[in-house]
Design an enzyme around this catalytic site. Structure first.
Site, PDB file in Angstrom:
ATOM      1  N   ASP A  46      -5.128  29.179 -16.632  1.00 43.73           N
ATOM      2  CA  ASP A  46      -4.869  28.514 -17.900  1.00 43.73           C
ATOM      3  C   ASP A  46      -4.011  27.261 -17.751  1.00 43.73           C
ATOM      4  OD1 ASP A  46      -6.318  30.254 -19.432  1.00 43.73           O
ATOM      5  OD2 ASP A  46      -4.616  31.479 -20.052  1.00 43.73           O
ATOM      6  N   LYS A  68      -6.360  24.863 -22.057  1.00 45.63           N
ATOM      7  CA  LYS A  68      -6.508  24.003 -23.228  1.00 45.63           C
ATOM      8  C   LYS A  68      -5.327  23.046 -23.293  1.00 45.63           C
ATOM      9  CE  LYS A  68      -8.975  27.448 -25.988  1.00 45.63           C
ATOM     10  NZ  LYS A  68      -8.992  28.194 -27.261  1.00 45.63           N
ATOM     11  N   MET A 181       4.995  29.128 -29.794  1.00 48.79           N
ATOM     12  CA  MET A 181       3.999  28.228 -30.382  1.00 48.79           C
ATOM     13  C   MET A 181       4.367  27.832 -31.813  1.00 48.79           C
ATOM     14  SD  MET A 181       0.628  30.225 -28.910  1.00 48.79           S
ATOM     15  CE  MET A 181       1.285  31.825 -29.391  1.00 48.79           C
TER      16      MET A 181
END
Length: 265
Positions: A46, A68, A181
């Protein structure tokens, strides 16, 4: 996609290992996780994984970046699931390398369940979750006698892009609240704590914890937005709300300022 073709002479039985890479520092991966990387035929990793961790792997391993990042090509979860199965069936041992711990907002169980649908053996090697390890590296305990008896770990933003409903409950509690986040929703999150009369509650914002890009802002609910902007803190970052933040050395001047202010009043 970053891919390096391996030179395996014989294909092994398909199997999948979900490995937690830890908070960022390559040395904070577990010994068992490093051994799995060494044994892997394919590694799917990732964006939050420091590429230095890949040095634990066999030089001939196939490395596939499926992370991402803003402005870059990225894979959806369905595509990652299918890649994981395809590589396992064609090459053997696939390590799915994920930042932090695979089961803490890492969608690890979805991948485990997907592998089970193809009857491919899978195991999990936990990693150090940034929720606990990053504050710890800053000497901020999530629990401390007399200050906090428990803690929440909450995502700041749900799939729909909204603030998690759990954050409303967490802001009402006396527990330490760790928000992952959530930097993009900082103003809204701060408002939740202010609405609960917690404008003076200590807060820390930590960017890229455990890495060379680490940045820290320590303040209170009423000042943290300005401090984050002043210090140029950006994602990935986590937030820690709670009296335990007052134990950080950087909080001492703030504490002294408010104590002096109270005396003047």
């Amino acid at each position: 996609m970053d891919m390096t073709t391996g030179n395996k002479t014989s294909r092994r039985e398909p199997r999948i290992t979900l490995v937690g890479a830890g908070p960022g520092d390559p040395e904070l991966i577990t010994v068992k996780g490093a051994k799995a990387l060494k044994d892997a035929d394919v590694i799917l990793y990732d964006a939050l994984v420091d590429e230095g961790i890949l040095n634990y792997a066999n030089p001939e391993v196939i490395k596939v970046y499926v992370g991402k990042r803003s402005g870059e090509h990225s894979y959806g979860q369905d595509a990652i699931n299918k890649l994981m199965i395809d590589y396992a069936l064609n090459y053997g041992h696939v390590v799915r390398l994920k930042g932090g711990d695979p089961f803490v907002f890492g969608r690890g169980y979805e991948e485990l369940d997907f592998a089970a649908g193809y009857s491919i053996p899978a195991e999990v090697i936990p990693g150090l979750s940034s929720a606990i390890s990053v504050p710890g590296l800053q000497q901020i305990p999530l629990t401390h006698r007399g200050l906090s008896e428990s803690f929440w770990v909450v995502t700041g933003t749900t799939v729909s892009g909204q603030i998690s409903n759990d954050l409303y409950e967490a802001a009402r509690s006396k527990a330490t609240v760790v928000v992952l986040m959530g930097l993009g929703k900082l103003r809204e999150i701060v408002k939740l704590f202010r609405n609960e009369g917690k404008g003076q509650l200590p807060v820390a914002a930590i960017q890229s914890g455990s890495t060379k890009n680490e940045k820290l802002a320590v303040g209170i609910v009423d000042t943290i937005v300005e401090l984050v902007e002043e210090k140029g803190i950006s994602a990935p970052a986590l937030l820690v709300f709670g009296h335990v933040v007052s134990l950080h050395p950087a909080y001492q001047p703030i504490r002294e300022f408010y104590e002096a202010l109270k005396e003047e009043l």
